[in-house]
Design a protein around this motif. Structure first.
Motif: not given
Lengths: 292, 282
Positions: B154-179
């Motif tokens: 069952t190793f890849p299931f969660v990473a496999r579902t999250l990765l495409p979505l998180m890559q698509e969403q980018g980093r802008a929102e997280e970067e704003a929060a961190a700033t």
């Protein structure tokens, strides 16, 4: 990609010269998350696979060769690969038919049908195996009429292929669906305007466009089918030299505490299937349209 | 909707009807009929014997063990999957593609081999076998082995579902929060998590379904000790081999229900987010 001072700016807006390969992200948490990822991956996947890579050689190269070319193992390997390839080939037209109906047409029950495609993903393999036996056994719903016309599916190689068609089908459908959905209608319209019949359009416009996806679907269905165990062993009958699959030979060797022999067959299976997938992948690159 | 999808050139109505009919028929024969067969066989002698087979002590022990194994394996792979998806989607570092390939590797390994690798390490003739035996620690043919084999498949299931979505969403929102001074964990909890929660849930569901239904990998490491190291799928096999067909199909029907609930929940999530949640396509 963007630096701390200009957080939120899209990467394209950053002058190329200032981009760096190594992280200079505004975000915290690279080290703990990457560390955790590497630990998780190493302990749970890489360490155990190292065992598979190294253990066969305890009996030497000729020992491995003897184990793998022993008639029973060879017959099982041939069956696993042959049945997986055959099942994936059968899945292609079936999957194309289902994906086409789901994407191109609207009809009552379409959503239900769409949800049903995932069943082999979610259904435990042992349950699938049991279900297929119940269906195709000589007194089963499908087995009885089939045996009346002289076709025996259960406890034979045909049963192995049947089970592998079942587990592989969703891979083909799910790979084709997005491609069919994105297919520009204009190309088909243009072909029709230029006087092509519908069949010519399908053959010369649609088929080349979905060919790479068909190949990917084939690869995925094959990769899943070649190592399949649970759904096969119930229906196969597991007669050595006839309907015994390679994973079962591994299990048998393990039960006799022949670790090196089991690992040798396992490694052979993995190596052969990776080689085949690599070839398919290389072939797929040539299939892709040259224009972007 | 139909205007956008249906091309101006379409098949003749009879072709259309034929294709739909053939698709429905082949899915009914290939997928629906096996499912119906499980429930029919389970209820062949009525509801009472089927229920009796499920509440019998060995079956209950199998249910408990299956739940326990999933309760350990799913959180571990969820945590690892989230960490991997965060590291790979929010940062650039060399070797990311290799990392993704390695994470997906267990998907292309036969279930039997997924069990075999642990026996090679911890079995009585495994690398660490004698050392463990001297200290009276059992991994293979015991709970830890079942958990490890389940973790592998069952190793890849969660990473496999999250990765495409998180890559698509980018980093802008997280970067704003961190700033704005948010810590890493705060950023994840208040910015990232709300964005990925449904995909995460879908990944966990699929991971759990596979964990509870896995057969090949756990068959290799279980040793088939009734009431002790038998998970539900293994219990199904034992009952079947003992010709206790009603019992075997009853437990199988319980597992089939789990699959149906998983599919239903996955469908609901897709409807909720308008996005296909799947691990099937690379």
């Amino acid at each position: 990609m963007s630096t701390a001072g200009i957080a939120g700016l899209s990467p394209a807006a950053v002058p190329a010269g200032r981009r760096r390969a190594w992280p200079r992200s505004a975000l915290p948490g690279l080290r703990p998350t990457l560390g955790l990822t590497l630990l998780w991956l190493s302990l749970l996947v890489l360490l155990p696979l190292t065992g598979l890579l190294l253990r066969p050689w305890e009996i030497g190269l000729d020992g491995v060769w003897r184990v793998v070319t022993e008639p029973r193992a060879l017959a099982a390997l041939r069956l696993s690969f042959g049945a997986a390839i055959l099942a994936a080939l059968i899945d292609l037209p079936l999957g194309l038919l289902v994906a086409w109906a789901l994407v191109r047409y609207r009809f009552p029950g379409r959503r239900l049908l769409d949800a049903m495609v995932d069943l082999p993903f979610a259904l435990p393999t042992a349950v699938a195996g049991l279900a297929l036996v119940a269906l195709y056994a000589p007194n089963g719903w499908l087995g009885a009429p089939l045996s009346a016309i002289g076709v025996q599916v259960a406890y034979s190689r045909a049963g192995v292929v049947m089970a592998l068609i079942f587990v592989g089908l969703p891979f083909v459908v799910r790979t084709l669906e997005p491609v069919l959905l994105d297919l520009p209608g204009e190309a088909e319209e243009a072909a029709a305007t230029l006087g092509a019949t519908r069949l010519q359009t399908l053959r010369h416009v649609v088929l080349p466009a979905v060919a790479p996806a068909l190949l990917t679907g084939f690869s995925l269905a094959f990769a899943r089918a070649v190592g399949e165990y649970g759904s096969v062993i119930f229906i196969a009958g597991n007669t050595p030299m006839v309907s015994e699959i390679a994973p079962l030979v591994i299990v048998t060797r393990l039960e006799q505490y022949d670790y090196a022999g089991a690992a040798a067959i396992g490694l052979t299976m993995l190596a052969c299937s990776f080689l085949l997938l690599l070839l398919l992948n290389l072939f797929g690159r040539r299939l892709r349209p040259r224009t972007a | 909707m139909s205007v956008a999808i249906r091309p101006a050139v379409a098949e003749a109505p009879w072709v259309r009807r034929f294709v739909i009919g053939a698709a429905v028929l082949s899915l009914a024969l290939l997928l629906l009929l096996p499912l119906l067969a499980v429930f029919t066989e389970a209820l062949r002698r009525g509801l009472a014997p089927a229920l009796a087979a499920i509440v019998e002590p060995d079956a209950l022990a199998a249910v408990r063990l299956t739940l326990l194994v999933a309760a350990i394996a799913v959180p571990v792979n969820t945590l690892g999957g989230i960490a991997a998806a965060w590291a790979i989607s929010k940062f650039d570092f060399p070797g990311r593609r290799v990392l993704v390939t390695l994470i997906e590797l267990p998907f292309s390994v036969s279930p039997v081999i997924s069990g075999l690798v642990w026996v090679l390490l911890f079995g009585s003739q495994g690398w660490f076998g004698p050392w463990l035996e001297a200290r009276d620690v059992r991994i293979v043919f015991a709970l830890p082995g079942l958990v490890l084999a389940t973790l592998f498949v069952t190793f890849p299931f969660v990473a496999r579902t999250l990765l495409p979505l998180m890559q698509e969403q980018g980093r802008a929102e997280e970067e704003a929060a961190a700033t704005l001074g948010a810590s890493g964990l705060q950023t994840f909890r208040h910015v990232t998590l709300p964005n990925i929660k449904w995909a995460l849930l879908a990944g966990v569901l699929l991971c759990n379904a596979r964990a509870m239904g896995e057969f090949g990998a756990v068959a290799v490491v279980s040793g088939h000790i009734r009431g002790e190291t038998n998970t539900m799928p293994l219990h199904v096999e034992i009952l079947y081999n003992e010709y206790q067909f009603v019992g075997a199909f009853a437990v199988a029907a319980l597992l089939a229900l789990l699959a149906l609930v998983t599919l239903l929940a996955k469908g609901a999530l897709e409807w909720l987010t308008g996005r296909r949640q799947g691990v099937e396509t690379p």
